[in-house]
Design an enzyme around this catalytic site. Structure first.
Site, short mmCIF file in Angstrom:
data_model
loop_
_atom_site.label_atom_id
_atom_site.label_comp_id
_atom_site.label_asym_id
_atom_site.label_seq_id
_atom_site.Cartn_x
_atom_site.Cartn_y
_atom_site.Cartn_z
N ASN A 13 -1.99 0.04 7.15
CA ASN A 13 -1.36 -1.20 7.64
C ASN A 13 -0.49 -1.89 6.59
OD1 ASN A 13 -3.42 -2.06 6.04
ND2 ASN A 13 -4.56 -3.12 7.64
N TYR A 22 -12.59 -3.19 -2.54
CA TYR A 22 -13.08 -3.08 -1.17
C TYR A 22 -14.61 -3.02 -1.13
CZ TYR A 22 -8.34 -2.36 0.71
OH TYR A 22 -7.02 -2.52 1.10
N LYS A 53 0.83 -1.20 0.00
CA LYS A 53 0.00 0.00 0.00
C LYS A 53 0.87 1.27 0.00
CE LYS A 53 -3.80 -2.20 2.58
NZ LYS A 53 -4.72 -2.06 3.73
N GLU A 111 -8.82 -11.40 -7.48
CA GLU A 111 -7.96 -10.22 -7.27
C GLU A 111 -6.76 -10.22 -8.22
OE1 GLU A 111 -7.19 -10.15 -3.05
OE2 GLU A 111 -9.24 -9.55 -2.60
N HIS A 123 -1.97 -5.36 1.59
CA HIS A 123 -3.19 -6.13 1.35
C HIS A 123 -2.77 -7.54 0.97
CE1 HIS A 123 -6.95 -7.66 -0.15
NE2 HIS A 123 -6.26 -8.13 -1.18
N1 UDP Z 1 -9.79 -0.79 7.38
C1 UDP Z 1 -9.91 0.41 8.07
N2 UDP Z 1 -10.65 0.45 9.22
C2 UDP Z 1 -11.30 -0.65 9.69
C3 UDP Z 1 -11.17 -1.87 8.98
C4 UDP Z 1 -10.41 -1.91 7.83
O1 UDP Z 1 -9.34 1.42 7.65
O2 UDP Z 1 -11.96 -0.56 10.74
C5 UDP Z 1 -8.96 -0.85 6.16
C6 UDP Z 1 -7.58 -1.46 6.42
O3 UDP Z 1 -6.63 -0.76 5.62
C7 UDP Z 1 -7.76 -2.89 5.94
C8 UDP Z 1 -8.70 -2.69 4.76
O4 UDP Z 1 -9.60 -1.67 5.18
O5 UDP Z 1 -6.52 -3.49 5.58
C9 UDP Z 1 -9.48 -3.93 4.37
O6 UDP Z 1 -10.18 -4.41 5.49
P1 UDP Z 1 -10.26 -5.97 5.78
O7 UDP Z 1 -11.28 -6.17 6.85
O8 UDP Z 1 -10.47 -6.71 4.49
O9 UDP Z 1 -8.83 -6.29 6.43
P2 UDP Z 1 -7.53 -7.05 5.86
O10 UDP Z 1 -8.01 -8.20 5.01
O11 UDP Z 1 -6.73 -6.05 5.07
O12 UDP Z 1 -6.78 -7.50 7.08
MG MG Z 2 -9.40 -8.17 3.46
#
Ligand code: UDP
Ligand code: MG
Length: 153
Positions: free
Chosen positions: A112, A49, A9, A126, A115
């Site tokens: 974070n 997303y 990212k 994807e 992805h």
């Molecule tokens: N995210 C966020 N706030 C939240 C949850 C998710 O900003 O409360 C963002 C974060 O960057 C995350 C992305 O949305 O990596 C996708 O969310 P997901 O639940 O799919 O988490 P991941 O698979 O990335 O762990």
């Molecule tokens: Mg995810």
């Protein structure tokens, strides 16, 4: 062999962590079979997303994903979807285990750095979203016999 889609990212690219993450991928023995830098736009982020499109934080998330280029990677390996999710750590960097990429390199629940596809089914979708077929190189590295034992392949 299984494949997964990884995005480094803007929070990874801007903090000069591309090499750290790619180095760990290589040292683990995962095979990089696609890699490119690209700018994301709203259209691809709404698709990518879609499960978060109704969340109040979606606009901030989308902006953060368009703040700079990302690096998209396609990785190959046995059970690579799960292996790489484990390497990534949980979503919130403050809760991610030390030793994971998020646990070692970030402290945000949003910024974070990575992805990673969460299932084999989503990985296929994807990979097709971020790569053209001719951008994936399905080669066998010369050191393969030192990465997996013959009876694992
Ligand atoms: N995210 C966020 N706030 C939240 C949850 C998710 O900003 O409360 C963002 C974060 O960057 C995350 C992305 O949305 O990596 C996708 O969310 P997901 O639940 O799919 O988490 P991941 O698979 O990335 O762990
Ligand atoms: Mg995810």
């Amino acid at each position: 062999m299984e494949k997964t889609l990884v995005l480094l990212k803007p929070s990874c690219v801007e903090r000069n962590l591309i090499g750290e993450v790619v180095g760990r991928i290589e040292r683990r023995g995962l095979i990089i079979c696609g890699m490119k830098m690209m700018m994301l736009d709203e259209k691809i982020l709404r698709e990518h997303y879609a499960h978060l499109a109704d969340k109040p934080f979606f606009p901030i998330l989308a902006q953060s994903m368009m703040a700079s280029p990302v690096v998209a990677l396609c990785l190959k390996g046995i059970d690579v979807v799960n292996v790489f999710r484990e390497m990534t750590g949980v979503t919130n960097g403050r809760k991610a285990q030390p030793g994971t990429l998020r646990g070692d390199f970030c402290v945000s629940g949003s910024l974070n750095i990575i992805h990673a596809s969460d299932s084999v089914e989503n990985a296929e979708i994807e990979i097709n979203r971020f790569f053209k077929p001719e951008e994936i190189f399905d080669y066998t590295p010369a050191n393969m016999k030192f990465i997996y034992e013959v009876d694992e392949l």
